[in-house]
Scaffold this active site. Structure first.
Site: not given
Length: 326
Positions: A97-98, A145-146, A163, A169, A256
């Site tokens: 996904k990155d 998205r979230r 971040r 996190r 992003c």
């Protein structure tokens, strides 16, 4: 579709590798991923010396700004690609996904490995679910998205950017900076932190990002022998699924800066894909899905393309900050 890797006879490769260097970010999760690939390669080629080159990327260094403001997910791969170009590494391992939806010229996404759980995960020390959070509770996420889905469903919550690598996190949550955070379940499971997951969020409406939960291996186009050595690690069902997802994102200029989801699942040889594009504030969205028989990469990409066209027909371009890609 059966979960069978792409068949590839090692005997068809003229010479087994003697030494391979894997470029990886230095976060604990990234190193787990690189070590996983290393171990898989060692099983395939026991005589091969497989080493890991740990690197810090700009995405790891810039922690005070949202990714959408500083260049997007490509910040996590550029330094690794430089290591491939100058010969310090032979392959780079990424969370798929990155990986930008359009590969730079001279680089190939040469391998996609079997997918881990693609769900988003709710993590909190004090609350069992999003529904339990009181008004004004602070929820952290790195994903537009979230954020879009959360703002739509829970307008009484305060959504704040989050971040840093996974451990960073989690540390912010544990220090009380957030009441809850939303993370990819795959990373937590890979690091043995599944017990920290209070709930897996349902695919509807928390549809994952394209490629979420899958590992991708990047190589230089000029080294087809390396791609051949990696072929036995490819997982065909995952490859087709993420190819359909990435096609949706590519057609819509996924980055992003765009709250965009795309997730494909299997029922035998039938693939079902669900996707949405939304505004960051969650007030507007377009949702599309499709199902079809997929027996090739071309079939998978065609299904993804059809979903993208459905979203465009619904007016998705109006939700994209720069319109449709040219």
């Amino acid at each position: 579709m059966s979960q069978t890797p792409i068949s590839s006879s090692i005997s068809t490769i003229s010479t087994a590798p003697k030494r391979l260097v894997i470029a990886s970010r230095e976060s604990r999760l990234a190193m787990w991923q690189a070590e996983h690939v290393r171990d898989c390669l060692k099983k395939l080629y026991p005589q091969c010396d497989v080493q890991i080159l740990g690197m810090t990327t700009r995405g790891d260094q810039i922690l005070d700004k949202a990714l959408s403001k500083v260049g997007g997910k490509g910040l996590f791969v550029k330094e690794l690609e430089t290591a491939l170009e100058d010969g310090r590494a032979d392959l780079a391992v990424h969370s798929l996904k990155d990986v930008p939806m359009v590969m730079p010229e001279g680089f190939d996404l040469s391998c996609v490995m079997a997918r881990e759980d693609a769900h988003d995960a709710f993590v909190s020390n004090d609350y069992a679910s999003l529904e339990d959070l009181p008004k004004g509770a602070v929820v952290g996420t790195s994903s537009l998205r979230r954020e879009s889905v959360l703002r739509s469903k829970f307008p009484h919550l305060e959504i704040q950017p989050l971040r840093g690598n996974l451990d960073t996190r989690m540390g912010k949550l544990d220090r009380g900076e957030y009441h809850a955070i939303i993370l990819a379940a795959a990373g937590l499971k890979r690091l043995g932190l599944e017990s920290r997951i209070r709930a897996l969020l349902p695919i509807d409406p928390y549809t994952p990002a394209a490629g979420q939960g899958a590992l991708g291996i990047e190589t230089l186009s000029q080294h087809p022998n390396i791609k051949a050595w990696l072929a036995p690690l490819n997982d065909l069902p995952t490859l087709y699924a993420v190819s359909a997802e990435r096609m949706v994102s590519r057609q819509l200029g996924g980055s992003c800066e765009v709250p965009l989801a795309a997730y494909a699942t299997w029922n035998q040889d039938q693939m079902h894909i669900r996707s949405f594009v939304a505004s960051v504030d969650g007030t507007s969205s377009c949702l599309a899905s499709a199902e079809g028989s997929v027996k090739s990469l071309e079939d998978a990409e065609a299904l993804g393309f059809s979903v993208a066209q459905d979203l465009i027909a619904q007016g998705a371009a109006s939700l994209l900050p720069h319109g449709l890609p040219k």
